[in-house]
Design an enzyme around this catalytic site. Structure first.
Site, PDB file in Angstrom:
ATOM      1  N   ASP A  61       0.884  -1.159   0.000  1.00 13.91           N
ATOM      2  CA  ASP A  61       0.000   0.000   0.000  1.00 13.91           C
ATOM      3  C   ASP A  61       0.921   1.208   0.000  1.00 13.91           C
ATOM      4  OD1 ASP A  61      -1.522   2.204   0.687  1.00 13.91           O
ATOM      5  OD2 ASP A  61      -2.656   1.206   2.258  1.00 13.91           O
ATOM      6  N   VAL A  62       0.932   1.968  -1.080  1.00 14.73           N
ATOM      7  CA  VAL A  62       1.940   3.016  -1.236  1.00 14.73           C
ATOM      8  C   VAL A  62       1.812   4.137  -0.207  1.00 14.73           C
ATOM      9  CG1 VAL A  62       2.308   2.564  -3.685  1.00 14.73           C
ATOM     10  CG2 VAL A  62       0.561   4.243  -2.978  1.00 14.73           C
ATOM     11  N   ASN A  88       3.982   3.864 -10.167  1.00 15.69           N
ATOM     12  CA  ASN A  88       2.884   3.753 -11.121  1.00 15.69           C
ATOM     13  C   ASN A  88       1.509   3.821 -10.465  1.00 15.69           C
ATOM     14  OD1 ASN A  88       1.621   2.764 -13.806  1.00 15.69           O
ATOM     15  ND2 ASN A  88       0.990   1.190 -12.344  1.00 15.69           N
ATOM     16  N   TYR A 153      -7.495  15.508  -8.719  1.00 12.22           N
ATOM     17  CA  TYR A 153      -6.556  14.619  -9.402  1.00 12.22           C
ATOM     18  C   TYR A 153      -5.384  15.404  -9.985  1.00 12.22           C
ATOM     19  CZ  TYR A 153      -4.884  11.228 -12.891  1.00 12.22           C
ATOM     20  OH  TYR A 153      -4.119  10.385 -13.653  1.00 12.22           O
ATOM     21  N   LYS A 157      -1.162  15.395  -9.157  1.00 13.22           N
ATOM     22  CA  LYS A 157      -0.162  15.076 -10.178  1.00 13.22           C
ATOM     23  C   LYS A 157       0.825  16.231 -10.385  1.00 13.22           C
ATOM     24  CE  LYS A 157      -1.605  10.947 -11.296  1.00 13.22           C
ATOM     25  NZ  LYS A 157      -0.743   9.746 -11.133  1.00 13.22           N
ATOM     26  N   VAL A 186      -5.159   6.234 -21.837  1.00 13.45           N
ATOM     27  CA  VAL A 186      -4.584   4.896 -21.990  1.00 13.45           C
ATOM     28  C   VAL A 186      -5.714   3.884 -21.854  1.00 13.45           C
ATOM     29  CG1 VAL A 186      -2.841   3.264 -21.208  1.00 13.45           C
ATOM     30  CG2 VAL A 186      -2.442   5.718 -20.956  1.00 13.45           C
ATOM     31  N   THR A 188      -7.253   1.415 -20.489  1.00 16.37           N
ATOM     32  CA  THR A 188      -7.344   0.597 -19.284  1.00 16.37           C
ATOM     33  C   THR A 188      -8.743   0.738 -18.692  1.00 16.37           C
ATOM     34  OG1 THR A 188      -6.628   2.393 -17.832  1.00 16.37           O
ATOM     35  CG2 THR A 188      -4.890   0.993 -18.780  1.00 16.37           C
TER      36      THR A 188
END
Length: 247
Positions: A61-62, A88, A153, A157, A186, A188
């Site tokens: 868990d980052v 990532n 968000y 970033k 992307v 996904t």
């Protein structure tokens, strides 16, 4: 071909989407890959599916200092070194600023910003002893060209960009390089859930990007072919930030 044979690479958020593609790319280049995922069973599943026995699944868990410390300890115990970190893991959110709850905003900051902070903080001492290392932060074009409804968000970033550049100055003399990749759309599950898919048909290249196309750039930055790149931003967006085509 990139010189990544036997290099040790730790990838966060590695069990699906862009992370899974990065795992497969590095393995295809002969690297040894630490598959880090918040859910250990997902990391183990991807490890078992790998065609080569050069992976180490770890729970990470980052946002957890303890998880980071354990992941680095496990990496050194198994592989003896750590050459590359790919930050990532990330959370996407789209919604008006006025509707964003504080707890949700903090969650986004914790994963997207503090997760990167903890990652770099934990690997730099290891890489400094080796006098070599490459850190690649997978960011987003939202850091400088945000879509409507992405204040939370995009701000998380953008903070990573400033942190990456400042740290690149700090650790360059230690032989450590830090670079950023800015994907556009992307293909996904995250992109499908975001509701933004229709805009990618209007990009200069006329399509959404594939995870492998992001992984290719990350592999370049991990290798010595990018040895004079640090603090740099690589945009991989099919030309989206140039503007969209008219029908």
């Amino acid at each position: 071909m990139y010189d990544l044979e036997n290099k040790v690479v730790l990838i966060t958020g590695a069990s699906k989407g862009q992370g899974e593609s990065q795992v497969n790319k590095f393995l295809s280049l002969g690297a040894r890959v630490v598959i880090a995922s918040r859910k250990l069973q997902d990391a183990k599943k991807l490890s078992q599916e790998a065609e080569v026995n050069q992976t180490l699944p770890v729970q990470l868990d980052v946002t957890s200092e303890e998880d980071w410390e354990q992941a680095i300890q496990s990496t050194i115990a198994v592989f003896g070194r750590l050459d590359v970190l790919v930050n990532n893991a990330g959370l996407y959110y789209n919604g008006p600023l006025t509707d964003t709850e504080l707890n949700h905003y903090r969650e986004i900051i914790n994963v997207n910003q503090i997760g990167v902070f903890l990652g770099m903080q934990n690997v730099i001492p290891v890489m400094s002893k080796q006098r070599a290392g490459s850190i690649i932060n997978n960011v987003s074009i939202s850091a400088f060209a945000p879509l409507d409804g992405t204040a939370a968000y995009a701000s998380s970033k953008a903070a990573v960009v400033a942190m990456s550049k400042a740290t690149a100055v700090e650790v360059g003399e230690l032989g450590i390089r830090i670079n950023m990749v800015h994907p556009g759309g992307v293909n996904t599950e995250m992109a499908k859930k975001s509701g933004t898919l229709p805009i990618y048909g209007q990009t200069p290249l006329g399509r959404i990007g594939e995870p492998t196309e992001i992984a290719n750039v990350i592999a370049f930055l991990a290798s010595s072919q990018s040895s004079y790149c640090t603090g740099a931003e690589f945009v991989v967006d099919g030309g989206l930030t140039l503007g969209t085509r008219t029908e």
